[in-house]
Design an enzyme around this catalytic site. Sequence first.
Site, short mmCIF file in Angstrom:
data_model
loop_
_atom_site.label_atom_id
_atom_site.label_comp_id
_atom_site.label_asym_id
_atom_site.label_seq_id
_atom_site.Cartn_x
_atom_site.Cartn_y
_atom_site.Cartn_z
N ARG A 126 11.54 -6.78 5.33
CA ARG A 126 11.50 -5.49 5.21
C ARG A 126 12.50 -4.55 5.59
NH1 ARG A 126 5.82 -2.37 5.20
NH2 ARG A 126 5.78 -2.90 7.64
N ARG A 176 11.62 -2.04 10.77
CA ARG A 176 10.59 -1.37 11.54
C ARG A 176 10.39 -2.12 13.09
NH1 ARG A 176 5.47 0.06 8.23
NH2 ARG A 176 4.20 -0.66 9.85
N ARG A 192 -9.58 1.63 8.79
CA ARG A 192 -8.96 0.28 9.35
C ARG A 192 -10.10 -0.90 9.90
NH1 ARG A 192 -3.19 0.97 8.97
NH2 ARG A 192 -2.15 -0.92 9.30
N LYS A 243 0.91 -1.21 0.04
CA LYS A 243 -0.02 -0.03 0.14
C LYS A 243 0.99 1.21 0.12
CE LYS A 243 -2.10 -0.60 3.86
NZ LYS A 243 -1.69 -1.70 4.49
N ARG A 245 -0.84 -8.02 13.55
CA ARG A 245 -1.38 -7.36 12.65
C ARG A 245 -2.13 -7.93 11.60
NH1 ARG A 245 4.26 -5.40 11.24
NH2 ARG A 245 3.38 -4.10 9.32
#
Length: 207
Positions: free
Chosen positions: A122, A153, A88, A13, A164
């Site tokens: 990531r 992160r 969300r 996204k 998540r």
Amino acid sequence: MNLVFLGPPGAGKGTQAAVVSQTLKIPHISTGDMFRKAMREGTPTGLKAKAYIDNGQLVPDSVTIEMVAERLAEADCANGYLLDGFPRNLDQAKALEGISKLTAVVDIAVADEKLIARLSGRRVCPKCGGTYHITKLADEKVCPDCGGELIQRDDDNPATIANRLSVYHAQTSPLTEYYAGKGILKQVDGALQMEEVTSQILNALAE
Ligand code: ADP
Ligand code: ZN
């Protein structure tokens, strides 16, 4: 155009939103980025959000909705915006309806197995904001765009990733049905190459 990008964590996204917002010349509003900035700066919003984000839970709606409402009221949103990471859940979607009318909602779909691999590999660059995957980096610690030091992160650890994804399935994925019912949902395949996803999105928005 008033746009929302939906999709699970790791769907791409943020990457797609950055490209598409530039192409369409509308601001890219990422609630995740806004929260991370607020946490770095130690603002009241950042302090409230931190424990939820570290656990992979949603920040309470009272905090999130106010933050987004204030941002959408800024002058640069008058001719359109691209929301990434909001809404969300259904209450956020209903609150948004009270503030602004959406043109389209783009859903970027990717299977869970692929998401876990993407998120755990990531790396992000705090200096230029870039996002990369270890499989495509010559050096896992050096940003290919600006030479900055890449980091992982805090919420890209296995336990938080699992939370998540389950929050996404329980609370966010029902929004695809919701927006399909309103006739404004555009679905794209987020498992494709990045450039192909971008062109699917731009084609869907041009329809
Ligand atoms: P990702 O989509 O990769 O999970 P984001 O950067 O969009 O990452 O969001 C990171 C975290 O910020 C989320 O896990 C959540 O805790 C918080 N957050 C972001 N957007 C919202 C929102 N609309 N409502 C509640 N919490 C949010
Ligand atoms: Zn960089």
